[in-house]
Scaffold this motif. Structure first.
Motif, PDB file in Angstrom:
ATOM      1  N   ALA A  30      -5.259   6.786  11.279  1.00  0.00           N
ATOM      2  CA  ALA A  30      -4.404   7.195  10.162  1.00  0.00           C
ATOM      3  C   ALA A  30      -4.961   6.632   8.862  1.00  0.00           C
ATOM      4  CB  ALA A  30      -2.970   6.735  10.383  1.00  0.00           C
ATOM      5  N   GLY A  31      -6.203   6.961   8.548  1.00  0.00           N
ATOM      6  CA  GLY A  31      -6.826   6.533   7.312  1.00  0.00           C
ATOM      7  C   GLY A  31      -7.494   7.716   6.644  1.00  0.00           C
ATOM      8  N   PRO A  32      -8.171   7.499   5.530  1.00  0.00           N
ATOM      9  CA  PRO A  32      -8.840   8.618   4.846  1.00  0.00           C
ATOM     10  C   PRO A  32      -9.998   9.200   5.647  1.00  0.00           C
ATOM     11  CG  PRO A  32      -9.369   6.513   3.804  1.00  0.00           C
ATOM     12  CD  PRO A  32      -8.283   6.236   4.789  1.00  0.00           C
ATOM     13  N   PHE A  33     -10.442   8.475   6.688  1.00  0.00           N
ATOM     14  CA  PHE A  33     -11.514   8.958   7.561  1.00  0.00           C
ATOM     15  C   PHE A  33     -11.065   8.888   9.017  1.00  0.00           C
ATOM     16  CE2 PHE A  33     -13.752   7.724   3.746  1.00  0.00           C
ATOM     17  CZ  PHE A  33     -14.743   8.697   3.606  1.00  0.00           C
ATOM     18  N   VAL A  34     -11.744   9.658   9.867  1.00  0.00           N
ATOM     19  CA  VAL A  34     -11.558   9.595  11.313  1.00  0.00           C
ATOM     20  C   VAL A  34     -12.892   9.210  11.938  1.00  0.00           C
ATOM     21  CG1 VAL A  34      -9.686  11.268  11.386  1.00  0.00           C
ATOM     22  CG2 VAL A  34     -12.055  12.065  11.582  1.00  0.00           C
TER      23      VAL A  34
ATOM     24  N   ASN B  39       0.845  -1.189   0.000  1.00  0.00           N
ATOM     25  CA  ASN B  39       0.000   0.000   0.000  1.00  0.00           C
ATOM     26  C   ASN B  39       0.886   1.247   0.000  1.00  0.00           C
ATOM     27  OD1 ASN B  39      -1.827   2.058   0.462  1.00  0.00           O
ATOM     28  ND2 ASN B  39      -3.000   0.914   1.990  1.00  0.00           N
ATOM     29  N   PRO B  40       0.959   1.969  -1.121  1.00  0.00           N
ATOM     30  CA  PRO B  40       1.868   3.120  -1.216  1.00  0.00           C
ATOM     31  C   PRO B  40       1.466   4.295  -0.330  1.00  0.00           C
ATOM     32  CG  PRO B  40       0.483   2.977  -3.168  1.00  0.00           C
ATOM     33  CD  PRO B  40       0.226   1.744  -2.377  1.00  0.00           C
ATOM     34  N   ASP B  41       0.241   4.300   0.197  1.00  0.00           N
ATOM     35  CA  ASP B  41      -0.155   5.366   1.117  1.00  0.00           C
ATOM     36  C   ASP B  41       0.662   5.296   2.405  1.00  0.00           C
ATOM     37  OD1 ASP B  41      -2.077   6.622  -0.461  1.00  0.00           O
ATOM     38  OD2 ASP B  41      -3.651   5.237   0.182  1.00  0.00           O
ATOM     39  N   TYR B  42       1.170   4.099   2.737  1.00  0.00           N
ATOM     40  CA  TYR B  42       1.907   3.935   3.992  1.00  0.00           C
ATOM     41  C   TYR B  42       3.361   3.497   3.799  1.00  0.00           C
ATOM     42  CZ  TYR B  42      -2.866   3.986   5.740  1.00  0.00           C
ATOM     43  OH  TYR B  42      -4.168   4.354   6.010  1.00  0.00           O
ATOM     44  N   LEU B  43       3.655   2.828   2.693  1.00  0.00           N
ATOM     45  CA  LEU B  43       4.993   2.283   2.493  1.00  0.00           C
ATOM     46  C   LEU B  43       5.586   2.728   1.155  1.00  0.00           C
ATOM     47  CD1 LEU B  43       4.423  -1.446   3.555  1.00  0.00           C
ATOM     48  CD2 LEU B  43       5.612   0.305   4.887  1.00  0.00           C
ATOM     49  N   GLU B  44       6.853   3.092   1.198  1.00  0.00           N
ATOM     50  CA  GLU B  44       7.597   3.269  -0.049  1.00  0.00           C
ATOM     51  C   GLU B  44       8.122   1.924  -0.527  1.00  0.00           C
ATOM     52  OE1 GLU B  44      10.638   6.190   0.313  1.00  0.00           O
ATOM     53  OE2 GLU B  44       9.230   7.867   0.612  1.00  0.00           O
ATOM     54  N   SER B  45       8.515   1.089   0.427  1.00  0.00           N
ATOM     55  CA  SER B  45       8.979  -0.258   0.097  1.00  0.00           C
ATOM     56  C   SER B  45       8.998  -1.101   1.356  1.00  0.00           C
ATOM     57  CB  SER B  45      10.387  -0.228  -0.532  1.00  0.00           C
ATOM     58  OG  SER B  45      11.339   0.218   0.430  1.00  0.00           O
TER      59      SER B  45
ATOM     60  N   ALA C 230       3.177  10.010   5.965  1.00  0.00           N
ATOM     61  CA  ALA C 230       2.217   9.257   6.773  1.00  0.00           C
ATOM     62  C   ALA C 230       2.247   9.711   8.234  1.00  0.00           C
ATOM     63  CB  ALA C 230       2.525   7.764   6.684  1.00  0.00           C
ATOM     64  N   VAL C 231       1.098  10.181   8.726  1.00  0.00           N
ATOM     65  CA  VAL C 231       1.001  10.665  10.102  1.00  0.00           C
ATOM     66  C   VAL C 231      -0.307  10.184  10.717  1.00  0.00           C
ATOM     67  CG1 VAL C 231       2.392  12.735   9.688  1.00  0.00           C
ATOM     68  CG2 VAL C 231      -0.095  12.832   9.369  1.00  0.00           C
ATOM     69  N   TRP C 232      -0.307  10.095  12.040  1.00  0.00           N
ATOM     70  CA  TRP C 232      -1.536   9.818  12.768  1.00  0.00           C
ATOM     71  C   TRP C 232      -2.392  11.076  12.790  1.00  0.00           C
ATOM     72  CZ3 TRP C 232      -2.373   4.877  13.468  1.00  0.00           C
ATOM     73  CH2 TRP C 232      -1.287   4.008  13.587  1.00  0.00           C
ATOM     74  N   SER C 233      -3.634  10.924  13.156  1.00  0.00           N
ATOM     75  CA  SER C 233      -4.552  12.066  13.106  1.00  0.00           C
ATOM     76  C   SER C 233      -4.201  13.157  14.111  1.00  0.00           C
ATOM     77  CB  SER C 233      -5.998  11.600  13.330  1.00  0.00           C
ATOM     78  OG  SER C 233      -6.119  10.840  14.513  1.00  0.00           O
ATOM     79  N   ASP C 234      -3.344  12.826  15.085  1.00  0.00           N
ATOM     80  CA  ASP C 234      -2.888  13.868  16.018  1.00  0.00           C
ATOM     81  C   ASP C 234      -1.654  14.585  15.496  1.00  0.00           C
ATOM     82  OD1 ASP C 234      -0.881  11.993  16.339  1.00  0.00           O
ATOM     83  OD2 ASP C 234      -1.137  11.749  18.501  1.00  0.00           O
ATOM     84  N   GLY C 235      -1.169  14.228  14.290  1.00  0.00           N
ATOM     85  CA  GLY C 235      -0.032  14.887  13.671  1.00  0.00           C
ATOM     86  C   GLY C 235       1.289  14.180  13.863  1.00  0.00           C
ATOM     87  N   ARG C 236       1.373  13.152  14.719  1.00  0.00           N
ATOM     88  CA  ARG C 236       2.632  12.441  14.952  1.00  0.00           C
ATOM     89  C   ARG C 236       2.932  11.494  13.786  1.00  0.00           C
ATOM     90  NH1 ARG C 236       3.937   7.569  16.952  1.00  0.00           N
ATOM     91  NH2 ARG C 236       1.808   7.080  17.635  1.00  0.00           N
ATOM     92  N   GLU C 237       4.225  11.405  13.443  1.00  0.00           N
ATOM     93  CA  GLU C 237       4.628  10.509  12.361  1.00  0.00           C
ATOM     94  C   GLU C 237       4.418   9.042  12.738  1.00  0.00           C
ATOM     95  OE1 GLU C 237       8.701  11.202  11.382  1.00  0.00           O
ATOM     96  OE2 GLU C 237       8.250  12.792   9.939  1.00  0.00           O
TER      97      GLU C 237
ATOM     98  N   TRP D 216      -2.993  12.395   3.888  1.00  0.00           N
ATOM     99  CA  TRP D 216      -2.012  12.837   2.911  1.00  0.00           C
ATOM    100  C   TRP D 216      -2.250  12.236   1.519  1.00  0.00           C
ATOM    101  CZ3 TRP D 216      -1.691   9.675   6.966  1.00  0.00           C
ATOM    102  CH2 TRP D 216      -1.407   8.318   6.731  1.00  0.00           C
ATOM    103  N   GLY D 217      -3.083  11.208   1.439  1.00  0.00           N
ATOM    104  CA  GLY D 217      -3.323  10.553   0.153  1.00  0.00           C
ATOM    105  C   GLY D 217      -4.444  11.224  -0.606  1.00  0.00           C
ATOM    106  N   ASP D 218      -5.029  10.480  -1.543  1.00  0.00           N
ATOM    107  CA  ASP D 218      -6.160  11.011  -2.300  1.00  0.00           C
ATOM    108  C   ASP D 218      -7.288  11.370  -1.333  1.00  0.00           C
ATOM    109  OD1 ASP D 218      -4.926  10.664  -4.773  1.00  0.00           O
ATOM    110  OD2 ASP D 218      -5.639   8.593  -4.953  1.00  0.00           O
TER     111      ASP D 218
END
Length: 829
Positions: free
Chosen positions: A225-229, A107-113, A133-140, A249-251
């Motif tokens: 950390a998804g498209p919805f909270v 899943n490229p939304d979370y992993l480069e490789s 990629a960050v959590w909804s509180d802003g932490r990586e 950060w994704g679509d």
């Protein structure tokens, strides 16, 4: 007795849910079934009305039906369910979701490789995280989240209540890589299914402490950390509401809000029609309603040819009108109330059908398969020959057609326990057991000691070699069916024939009188608006007599192969005891009212139970019973069920009784008939859906059962607990993990272990095929078909429906651009 469970740290709950022999099975055809080139198989494609993101409008709300509010939002707990999986899929990272072919895909939304960078001396996997990629509180998202989840799930700390931890116990350590975006995972021993780990990935705030893990994540997820909270959970409304994640950060998600609404299966047609939901998994009956609604779109307001009142004939309508306007005030009042009730039902049904025109049925095959489970812990099925005989009696193609054929889906039986058609590595391994073959099945039963005379108790105080024993032996021999029938007839004759003649005449006259009365009552109750609606005792009896005998089966228990239905192979009556061949635990409601017709139909039956062509007519012999005391035809008696040591070969077949399980019961009925042909009786027990699995399947209170397992991209990990050999516990019980058939072998376990440690994908698949062939040969689980997936969707929605193997992309779901403002999509939910 068996115990469902194993020591903490060794269980892995099968994704998305919900042979007590030892040694190696000798399987002559095994090499041919598990080697050679991989079988080409094509799965059924998903049906989601795909559309490019630019063709989908921004905004609006979609209501999605789920069975119930999730018991927990922690997917690693024992009571996580399908709603948990569905909702967390929109909220949490899934590093390798399944694609349309059932393979894990990065899943490229979370992993480069993510890849194995070292194999010796130990396996090392390096994850490179998406820097956005960050959590909804802003932490990586980073290594601390991986470490916390590993420690919670590795099984060393019993304070964490978890039901899924396979694979995590193989991890030796987790370290930060060259920078904060790299996570280095070192395994203590090789693990082929490493992609299954850390999905879903929870933030360290949840997995870092037992309290947060056990209790906090059950009711809410504050950091996602998804498209919805997660916006809110309302138990009163039965809803879980998600909102667009502003930090995603994704679509960008097309929908403003996504509402998961608890709607019972039986209420979904109404919920679709009144606009409560836009997306819902449905059964075949609701799919039919939608198809009819779309077909009737151009009927110009004409009355519908289906639904309430559609079966009323002109004569029936005239009679109803006459009763409603007749001189009998009481009858008129009843008839008027019935007509008003029917009118309201027609209006409601018509309105529902009009609303259902706005929906489409999207269909595919669900990533799950239905199996016939054979409990091998005790009883006849503890003998592998009996299990194999059951399997060889099944026409799996016919069973697949029963469920999938009417839906227009490919009706091909499934050939593997560990992969579905279309997945890499799928190969039909059923050859290790053999195709349907009645003669082979009968031979297996004979070899196991089950014979046609074995259910008859020998006369007491009979010496070895006596005439009685000789007669019994003769009756067991092939070609002596006629002799057995003659002996029973002669036994009846010899018992004071002249004395009984008068009594029989009187009894017959009495029965004829009762039948005449019952027939008259049935005739008087032929119309729903007739005087059968009176509250007198005579009217109630007529109501009961007019019901179809098949309906009575849905309310209790009956034994297939031990009743006196015309066409059924009833067991021969024991001449020495005079025992009746009739064994019906739920009395048939029509037995007293149909004797004359049934006797004629019974006489027209051939040796195989078929009705003669000239006597075939709707409502014939198939569901009816002859009066108590009627002797079964000799050929049927001679073809009765098998027995051994005075006990009949009867298996308890447990089935769910709920309205959503009708197709499963239809399959169960067909299986019962197939088994009856080889002399196996089935005691069908119908139980409430809510207790079916827990109180019967998991506890082992069954011989035969139908239930499903979901597909997996990781058969070595997810398949092992389902087919693992049960182990004895210190208290003498069995630890069965998820192997509810209690059938397994050491060799099957070894093949799973080897596959889990094999880092070469091709070699691992070959080991899985070998394991599957041996599971087939053990005959504890017989895969029947992949389950149908029917989803009702507002026809203006795109990128949602029957997903098949693939995980939904929630951010792409929405209404097509031509959707106008103020249309049903924007209606208040």
């Amino acid at each position: 007795m068996s115990h469902v469970g194993v020591p903490r740290g060794t269980v892995r709950k099968r994704r998305s849910l919900a042979l007590l022999t030892t040694g190696v099975l000798t399987i002559p055809v095994l090499a041919g079934c598990s080697s050679g080139s991989e079988e080409t198989s094509r799965g059924v494609p998903q049906d989601i009305a795909p559309a490019a993101r630019q063709a989908v409008s921004d905004g609006s709300t979609v209501n999605w039906a789920v069975d119930a509010l999730p018991a927990t939002f922690n997917a690693f707990q024992a009571d996580a369910d399908s709603a948990t999986t569905r909702i967390t899929g929109a909220l949490l990272p899934a590093l390798f979701p399944m694609d349309a072919s059932g393979q894990p895909k990065l899943n490229p939304d979370y992993l480069e490789s993510a890849k194995i960078i070292e194999r010796e001396p130990k396996q090392v996997v390096l994850y490179k995280l998406n820097q956005q990629a960050v959590w909804s509180d802003g932490r990586e998202i980073g290594a601390p989240d991986f470490v916390a989840q590993w420690r919670a799930l590795r099984g060393k700390d019993s304070a964490f209540w978890t039901a899924r931890n396979s694979g995590y116990e193989r991890i030796e350590k987790i370290e930060r890589g060259a920078d904060d975006l790299q996570v280095r995972v070192t395994f203590s021993k090789p693990y082929a299914d490493w992609r299954s780990l850390f999905s879903p990935l929870y933030p360290k705030e949840i997995t870092g402490s037992p309290d947060a893990f056990n209790d906090g994540a059950r009711t809410t997820l504050k950091n996602t950390a998804g498209p919805f909270v997660l916006r809110s959970v309302s138990k009163a409304k039965g809803t879980v509401t998600l909102a667009r994640n502003p930090r995603w950060w994704g679509d960008k998600a097309k929908l403003d809000t996504l509402v998961f609404r608890a709607v019972a299966a039986g209420d979904r047609t109404r919920a679709l029609a009144d606009g409560t939901v836009d997306v819902a998994d449905i059964d075949a009956s609701t799919a039919d309603r939608i198809a009819l609604a779309r077909r009737d779109r151009g009927n110009n307001g004409q009355p519908l040819a289906h639904g309430p009142g559609s079966e009323t004939t002109p004569a029936g309508a005239l009679r109803s009108w006459a009763l409603a306007h007749g001189s009998d005030e009481e009858a008129a009042e009843i008839a008027q109330a019935a007509r008003e009730k029917n009118r309201k039902a027609v209006v409601a049904y018509t309105a529902e059908q009009k609303a259902l025109r706005d929906f489409a049925v999207r269909k595919s095959l669900e990533p799950a398969y239905t199996q016939l489970a054979l409990n091998g812990e005790s009883g006849p099925l503890a003998d592998d020959r009996v299990r194999r005989a059951v399997a060889r009696a099944l026409d799996r193609e016919e069973l697949a057609r029963t469920v999938l054929g009417p839906l227009g889906l490919p009706a091909k039986p499934l050939g593997s326990h560990l992969a579905l058609a279309g997945q890499p590595g799928y190969k039909d391994g059923s050859g290790a057991l053999g195709d349907q073959n009645t003669k082979e099945a009968q031979a297996l039963l004979a070899d196991a000691g089950w014979t046609r005379g074995g259910a008859v108790q020998p006369p007491k105080d009979t010496k070895a070699g006596s005439e009685a024993e000789k007669k019994g032996a003769k009756g067991d021999a092939p070609g002596t069916e006629e002799d057995a029938g003659k002996e029973a007839a002669e036994g009846t004759k010899d018992d004071k024939e002249g004395k009984n003649e008068k009594a029989e005449t009187e009894k017959k006259a009495e029965q004829d009188g009762e039948e005449e009365k019952a027939g008259k009552k049935a005739e008087d109750s032929s119309s729903e608006d007739s005087t059968a609606e009176d509250s007198t005792a005579e009217g109630k009896k007529a109501d009961r007599a007019s019901e179809d005998s098949a309906a009575s089966r849905d309310e209790g228990l009956y034994i297939v192969g031990e009743d006196n239905k015309p066409g059924a192979h009833a067991p021969a009556r024991a001449a020495s005891t005079g025992a009746s061949a009739v064994h019906v635990l739920a009395p048939a409601r029509t037995a007293a009212a149909q004797s004359a017709a049934l006797l004629r139909q019974a006489g027209a039956l051939g040796e195989d139970g078929a009705v003669a062509a000239q006597d075939k007519q709707p409502g014939g012999a198939a569901g009816a019973y002859a009066p108590v005391g009627t002797a079964a035809p000799a050929p049927a008696a001679a073809k009765g069920q098998l027995g051994k040591d005075g006990k009949a070969l009867t298996l308890r077949f447990v089935l769910p009784s709920g309205p959503g399980s009708q197709s499963l019961r239809s399959v169960g009925d067909k299986i019962a008939v197939m088994l009856e042909k080889i002399g196996i009786g089935t005691e069908i027990i119908k139980v409430p859906d809510e207790s079916y699995f827990k109180d019967h399947v998991a506890s082992g209170a069954y011989d035969l059962a139908l239930y499903s397992w979901p597909a997996t991209a990781y058969p070595a990990t997810d398949g092992r607990p389902i087919y693992a050999k049960p182990e004895p516990a210190t208290d003498g019980s069995l630890l069965v993990e998820q192997n509810y058939t209690r059938v397994g072998t050491d060799h099957i376990d070894q093949l799973f272990d080897q596959a889990a440690a094999e880092l070469d994908e091709k070699a691992a698949r070959e080991l899985i095929k070998q394991a599957d062939a041996r599971i087939w040969a053990a005959a504890g689980s017989i895969p029947l078909f992949q389950r149908p997936q029917l989803v009702a969707v507002d026809k203006k929605l795109a990128n949602v429906g029957a997903f098949g193997f693939a995980a939904p992309r929630y951010q792409d779901i929405g209404f097509k651009n031509r959707q106008a403002a103020g249309s049903p999509a924007d209606r208040k939910k």
